[in-house]
Design a protein around this motif. Structure first.
Motif, PDB file in Angstrom:
ATOM      1  N   LYS A   2      -8.009  36.641 -43.212  1.00  0.00           N
ATOM      2  CA  LYS A   2      -6.861  37.466 -43.602  1.00  0.00           C
ATOM      3  C   LYS A   2      -7.337  38.780 -44.204  1.00  0.00           C
ATOM      4  O   LYS A   2      -8.190  38.810 -45.079  1.00  0.00           O
ATOM      5  N   SER A   3      -6.781  39.865 -43.689  1.00  0.00           N
ATOM      6  CA  SER A   3      -7.102  41.182 -44.236  1.00  0.00           C
ATOM      7  C   SER A   3      -6.088  41.553 -45.314  1.00  0.00           C
ATOM      8  O   SER A   3      -5.144  40.811 -45.587  1.00  0.00           O
ATOM      9  N   ILE A  50     -12.112  26.509 -34.686  1.00  0.00           N
ATOM     10  CA  ILE A  50     -11.352  27.641 -35.224  1.00  0.00           C
ATOM     11  C   ILE A  50     -11.176  27.400 -36.716  1.00  0.00           C
ATOM     12  O   ILE A  50     -10.621  26.374 -37.127  1.00  0.00           O
ATOM     13  N   VAL A  51     -11.639  28.341 -37.531  1.00  0.00           N
ATOM     14  CA  VAL A  51     -11.645  28.171 -38.976  1.00  0.00           C
ATOM     15  C   VAL A  51     -10.741  29.218 -39.615  1.00  0.00           C
ATOM     16  O   VAL A  51     -10.935  30.424 -39.402  1.00  0.00           O
ATOM     17  N   VAL A  52      -9.773  28.762 -40.409  1.00  0.00           N
ATOM     18  CA  VAL A  52      -8.857  29.643 -41.137  1.00  0.00           C
ATOM     19  C   VAL A  52      -9.034  29.401 -42.625  1.00  0.00           C
ATOM     20  O   VAL A  52      -9.093  28.254 -43.070  1.00  0.00           O
ATOM     21  N   GLY A  53      -9.124  30.466 -43.407  1.00  0.00           N
ATOM     22  CA  GLY A  53      -9.187  30.340 -44.850  1.00  0.00           C
ATOM     23  C   GLY A  53     -10.486  30.800 -45.472  1.00  0.00           C
ATOM     24  O   GLY A  53     -10.573  30.975 -46.684  1.00  0.00           O
ATOM     25  N   TRP A  93      -4.803  39.787 -39.301  1.00  0.00           N
ATOM     26  CA  TRP A  93      -5.931  38.857 -39.404  1.00  0.00           C
ATOM     27  C   TRP A  93      -7.083  39.407 -38.592  1.00  0.00           C
ATOM     28  O   TRP A  93      -6.907  39.889 -37.475  1.00  0.00           O
ATOM     29  N   ARG A  94      -8.271  39.340 -39.154  1.00  0.00           N
ATOM     30  CA  ARG A  94      -9.478  39.776 -38.454  1.00  0.00           C
ATOM     31  C   ARG A  94     -10.136  38.555 -37.812  1.00  0.00           C
ATOM     32  O   ARG A  94     -10.249  37.490 -38.430  1.00  0.00           O
ATOM     33  N   VAL A  95     -10.557  38.714 -36.577  1.00  0.00           N
ATOM     34  CA  VAL A  95     -11.120  37.605 -35.797  1.00  0.00           C
ATOM     35  C   VAL A  95     -12.627  37.818 -35.652  1.00  0.00           C
ATOM     36  O   VAL A  95     -13.074  38.882 -35.194  1.00  0.00           O
ATOM     37  N   TYR A  96     -13.397  36.798 -36.027  1.00  0.00           N
ATOM     38  CA  TYR A  96     -14.860  36.840 -35.924  1.00  0.00           C
ATOM     39  C   TYR A  96     -15.343  35.672 -35.073  1.00  0.00           C
ATOM     40  O   TYR A  96     -14.705  34.610 -35.034  1.00  0.00           O
ATOM     41  N   ILE A  97     -16.463  35.868 -34.395  1.00  0.00           N
ATOM     42  CA  ILE A  97     -17.101  34.784 -33.643  1.00  0.00           C
ATOM     43  C   ILE A  97     -18.560  34.701 -34.066  1.00  0.00           C
ATOM     44  O   ILE A  97     -19.165  35.705 -34.461  1.00  0.00           O
ATOM     45  N   ASN A  98     -19.110  33.490 -34.010  1.00  0.00           N
ATOM     46  CA  ASN A  98     -20.515  33.313 -34.372  1.00  0.00           C
ATOM     47  C   ASN A  98     -21.429  33.716 -33.224  1.00  0.00           C
ATOM     48  O   ASN A  98     -21.022  33.760 -32.058  1.00  0.00           O
ATOM     49  N   GLN A  99     -22.653  34.049 -33.552  1.00  0.00           N
ATOM     50  CA  GLN A  99     -23.672  34.413 -32.566  1.00  0.00           C
ATOM     51  C   GLN A  99     -24.901  33.535 -32.805  1.00  0.00           C
ATOM     52  O   GLN A  99     -25.450  33.523 -33.902  1.00  0.00           O
TER      53      GLN A  99
END
Length: 391
Positions: free
Chosen positions: A186-187, A157-160, A193-199
């Motif tokens: 961060k929006s 989990i990566v923040v920043g 906060w917007r949440v993204y996942i890798n593919q």
């Protein structure tokens, strides 16, 4: 199980201090609080907390802590946790709100990419990693450092990082082959906060999953799905070379060669099951599986896997760690077993006149010769003695 706290006390250079505590949660919590207060006092003495950007306490910190806590409790409850923070986040109220996690095993404070080498990237159970980074450069640089210093099967989990920086990380050596990376971005909206996942291997390496607004998700995200079972028609580069009968080329003058053979058919069956598209990449002529070069790198198929030019490799590959090649490649479960045999020259058949002599040893022939030589005198003596008695 031991818990580790790794903190750079001096700025610069960072001095790594490891504190091993017992598994008693109150003792561990007390030690964390003491060290947290000690580090903050040191940062005040150095004048670091006097900077404008170091502001303790905010609603954003509380909302971020709530977001991280919910993700950890719902997705990583059975995992041991490692937290990576930089100085900016370390002095914020976020770290104080999060250090109550009972399965937190290690905290690493970083200023540069090399500090991440102190982290423990291996474990026999589920492993979760939380990155709180105001400055993304240490993580982005670390993505192309020692490929062994990373947990490719852990949940990160990566923040920043911004969405663009998160996607940049997924193209690094580590990020490209990590199954689970979740980015919290961060929006511009307060508390959002917007949440993204890798593919994995997709044309778009990062996908939007959900939004967090102060205390809840706008829609329930599936943050750590099984991405290996369905690669969603991603293009996977497969390094290979012609090696009959497992990989054969059918060449034509107006198109690239058509590949077939045992290993090729196994790969195509795997592609159909995991829903990905195969793109064959030919190994440079003569390099085949590869050899270790004087500078420590590899050429050939091993080098292509290590550099990222190929994602998979096929060509009658045996499971071996020869010359530490397993630092650059891992092996699938075996689908075939082979036995190597050696052919030796057999002596030509003997001439017929020698056929009678060779079945017997030298001792046997010596006994026969001695018997023949003694048989005449013995028979003579017996006959003479018999004649004298008859007279």
């Amino acid at each position: 199980m031991e818990r580790l706290l790794v903190i750079p006390l001096d700025f610069p250079p960072p001095l790594k201090v490891k504190l091993v505590c017992s598994s008693i949660d109150p003792l561990y919590q007390a030690v964390i609080n003491v060290f947290y207060g000690f580090i903050v006092s040191r940062m005040k003495a150095e004048g670091i907390l006097g900077r404008k950007e170091f502001a303790n306490g905010s609603d954003e910190d509380i909302w971020l802590a709530a977001l991280l806590t919910q993700v950890v409790e719902t997705e990583l409850a059975q995992c041991s946790l490692l937290m990576v923070v930089d100085a900016w986040y370390f002095q914020s109220t976020v770290i104080g709100l999060l250090n109550t996690w009972t399965h937190l095993r290690q905290v690493v404070v970083v200023r540069e990419a090399e500090d991440l080498l102190t982290a423990v990237w291996e474990g026999s159970q589920c492993r979760g990693y939380v990155f709180l980074l105001h400055n993304p450069m240490p993580l982005l640089s670390f993505g192309n450092l020692d490929p062994k210093a990373w947990d490719y099967y852990g949940k990160h989990i990566v923040v920043g990082l911004s969405a663009a920086e998160l996607e940049t990380f997924t193209y690094t050596t580590k990020g490209r082959k990590t199954q689970h990376i979740v980015g919290l971005v961060k929006s511009e909206e307060e508390g959002e906060w917007r949440v993204y996942i890798n593919q994995l291997y997709a044309r778009q390496n990062v996908a939007f999953a959900s939004k967090w607004r102060r205390s809840h998700f706008t829609r329930t995200p599936h943050l750590f799905p099984n991405k290996i079972s369905n690669l969603q028609e991603a293009i996977v580069n497969v390094g290979t070379f012609e090696w009959p009968p497992v990989v054969l080329y059918k060449r034509s003058s107006d198109s690239s060669p058509y590949l077939y053979g045992r290993d090729v058919e196994v790969l195509r069956a795997l592609a159909a099951a995991a829903n990905f598209t195969v793109n064959f990449v030919e190994v440079p002529p003569g390099e085949v599986w590869g050899t270790r070069l004087p500078n420590g790198t590899w050429n050939g198929l091993v080098g292509m896997l290590g550099s990222g030019a190929a994602d998979l490799g096929i060509a009658n590959i045996y499971i071996t760690s020869l010359s530490d090649r397993d630092d650059y490649q891992h092996f699938s479960a075996p689908f075939d077993h082979a036995v190597n045999c050696a052919f030796l020259r057999v002596s030509p058949p003997l001439p017929r006149w020698q056929a009678l002599l060779w079945p017997f040893t030298q001792h046997t022939w010596l006994a026969l010769v001695v018997g023949l030589l003694l048989s005449g005198p013995v028979l003579y003596c017996l006959v003479r003695h018999s004649a004298e008695r008859s007279v």
